[in-house]
Enzyme design. Sequence first.
Site, PDB file in Angstrom:
ATOM      1  N   SER A   4       0.909  -1.207   0.017  1.00 25.35           N
ATOM      2  CA  SER A   4       0.031   0.050   0.097  1.00 25.35           C
ATOM      3  C   SER A   4       0.707   1.382  -0.117  1.00 25.35           C
ATOM      4  O   SER A   4       0.309   2.291  -0.388  1.00 25.35           O
ATOM      5  CB  SER A   4      -0.752   0.011   1.242  1.00 25.35           C
ATOM      6  OG  SER A   4      -0.222   0.020   2.345  1.00 25.35           O
ATOM      7  N   HIS A  32      -5.656  -3.409  -2.532  1.00 28.27           N
ATOM      8  CA  HIS A  32      -5.094  -2.313  -3.271  1.00 28.27           C
ATOM      9  C   HIS A  32      -5.144  -2.874  -4.882  1.00 28.27           C
ATOM     10  O   HIS A  32      -4.529  -2.095  -5.712  1.00 28.27           O
ATOM     11  CB  HIS A  32      -3.706  -1.618  -3.138  1.00 28.27           C
ATOM     12  CG  HIS A  32      -3.948  -0.973  -1.707  1.00 28.27           C
ATOM     13  ND1 HIS A  32      -3.757  -1.369  -0.424  1.00 28.27           N
ATOM     14  CD2 HIS A  32      -4.247   0.518  -1.578  1.00 28.27           C
ATOM     15  CE1 HIS A  32      -4.088  -0.805   0.468  1.00 28.27           C
ATOM     16  NE2 HIS A  32      -4.289   0.458  -0.175  1.00 28.27           N
ATOM     17  N   LYS A  63     -11.872   1.146  -1.162  1.00 24.75           N
ATOM     18  CA  LYS A  63     -10.802   1.510  -2.239  1.00 24.75           C
ATOM     19  C   LYS A  63     -11.771   1.524  -3.441  1.00 24.75           C
ATOM     20  O   LYS A  63     -12.236   2.617  -3.827  1.00 24.75           O
ATOM     21  CB  LYS A  63      -9.647   0.450  -2.164  1.00 24.75           C
ATOM     22  CG  LYS A  63      -8.781   0.409  -1.198  1.00 24.75           C
ATOM     23  CD  LYS A  63      -8.163   1.771  -0.812  1.00 24.75           C
ATOM     24  CE  LYS A  63      -7.102   1.503   0.377  1.00 24.75           C
ATOM     25  NZ  LYS A  63      -7.830   1.067   1.838  1.00 24.75           N
TER      26      LYS A  63
END
Length: 215
Positions: A4, A32, A63
């Site tokens: 990340s 991610h 996200k």
Amino acid sequence: GVFSMEGDIVNLPEMMELAKEFNCATMVDDAHSIGVLGENGRGTTEHFALEEEVDIVMGTFSKSFASIGGFIVGDEAIIHFVKHFSRPLIFSASPPPASVATCLASLDIIEKEPERRARLWEITRYMHQEFKSLGFDIGSTQTPIIPIVIGDDMKTFQFWKELRQNGLFTNPIVSPAVSPGGALIRTSYTAIHTDEQLERVLEVFKKVGTKYGLI
């Protein structure tokens, strides 16, 4: 799947070989990666063509799904165990309907609008190239998460402050989120950033980077 802070991708094939050698189960945190990696945006396992090999995949809805909550995927026995023995799950409430609707809409976009992902990778390649050409250290990133490695904590905060004063939103990252001495400015990009915005980012980074002797 994707680290990340530094933006590099795990060497999943090597990890799978080790798992087989030592008879270990495998779990990939794809927070991610979903929506970004893989031909269809299915994440790290699709990126490496290992979807049938990994035992557990987990991710977040905060996200690329633009919502709240998360998910875990695995065989029926694994999910059954999690449902009955995971304390965070047992004592959590159902997600709000609006959050679920947002996730479903985001999933539709990921599946039906691959041009967005193509644009994101176009932006990613361009920004990698331009930051390097300016002389910045972007580490080993392979993704739209692009770190600008500074090293010193105080200089990182000063750098971040000047970026903000020049209209850029970034994240200053220091230990323990990264190794001591590895402080960085975390930048990340989306498919809807315009060319004009990208040029502005590079212009400001060049200005501030020159002032602080990074380039």
